[in-house]
Design a protein around this motif. Sequence first.
Motif, short mmCIF file in Angstrom:
data_model
loop_
_atom_site.label_atom_id
_atom_site.label_comp_id
_atom_site.label_asym_id
_atom_site.label_seq_id
_atom_site.Cartn_x
_atom_site.Cartn_y
_atom_site.Cartn_z
N UNK A 126 0.83 -1.21 0.00
CA UNK A 126 0.00 0.00 0.00
C UNK A 126 0.86 1.25 0.00
N UNK A 127 1.55 1.44 -1.11
CA UNK A 127 2.45 2.56 -1.27
C UNK A 127 1.80 3.92 -1.09
N UNK A 128 0.55 4.07 -1.51
CA UNK A 128 -0.14 5.36 -1.33
C UNK A 128 -0.28 5.68 0.15
N UNK A 129 -0.64 4.68 0.95
CA UNK A 129 -0.76 4.88 2.40
C UNK A 129 0.61 5.15 3.01
N UNK A 130 1.65 4.51 2.49
CA UNK A 130 3.00 4.72 3.00
C UNK A 130 3.43 6.17 2.76
N UNK A 139 -0.64 -0.07 -8.80
CA UNK A 139 0.00 0.12 -7.50
C UNK A 139 1.09 1.18 -7.63
N UNK A 140 1.73 1.49 -6.52
CA UNK A 140 2.83 2.45 -6.55
C UNK A 140 4.04 1.77 -7.17
N UNK A 141 4.43 2.23 -8.35
CA UNK A 141 5.59 1.68 -9.04
C UNK A 141 6.89 2.28 -8.55
N UNK A 142 6.85 3.56 -8.14
CA UNK A 142 8.05 4.24 -7.64
C UNK A 142 7.65 5.59 -7.07
N UNK A 153 5.28 -3.63 -3.17
CA UNK A 153 5.82 -4.96 -3.41
C UNK A 153 5.15 -5.55 -4.65
N UNK A 154 5.94 -6.14 -5.51
CA UNK A 154 5.43 -6.80 -6.71
C UNK A 154 5.93 -8.25 -6.69
N UNK A 155 5.22 -9.16 -5.98
CA UNK A 155 5.71 -10.54 -5.83
C UNK A 155 6.05 -11.23 -7.14
#
Length: 147
Positions: free
Chosen positions: A23-27, A48-51, A66-68
């Motif tokens: 949850x990159x946006x929340x981070x 998702x948040x790519x960078x 994270x991109x498993x």
Amino acid sequence: MSDPRDTHAPPTSGVAPYLSVRDGAAAIDFYVRAFGAELLERYDFEGKLGHATLRINEGIVMLADEFPRHEAMIGNVAPPTLGNRTTFTLNLYVTDADAWFDRAVAAGATVVRPCQDEFFGRHGKARDPFGHVWSFVALKPHETAPG
């Protein structure tokens, strides 16, 4: 290449930690609230948040979701994949460790080690909601940060 006079440009030299999160946006929101982070750049990928690149207290931190399915190419995973463990601590050198620590905890970090006096100054540790451990260090006046 970035213009070195552009304070919003990402770095072109030095070392910057690159965090893997869920949850990159929340981070990003947490780091803005907890550390006064400034978002320098953000790119989304596969929904998702790519960078993202953040400036925190004059330093740079990069992060992505994270991109498993791309782990072999990316080389790391988020702490929840490791049972909420991490292999490193991020040190923040600040003038008031207690204030930074308290702000992080108020924003949602959990206490790893309360701030206390150490031989080098004032120091405490907190784990952010994404599993990363942050060390807040206020050096004694005669001490200097490494580097």
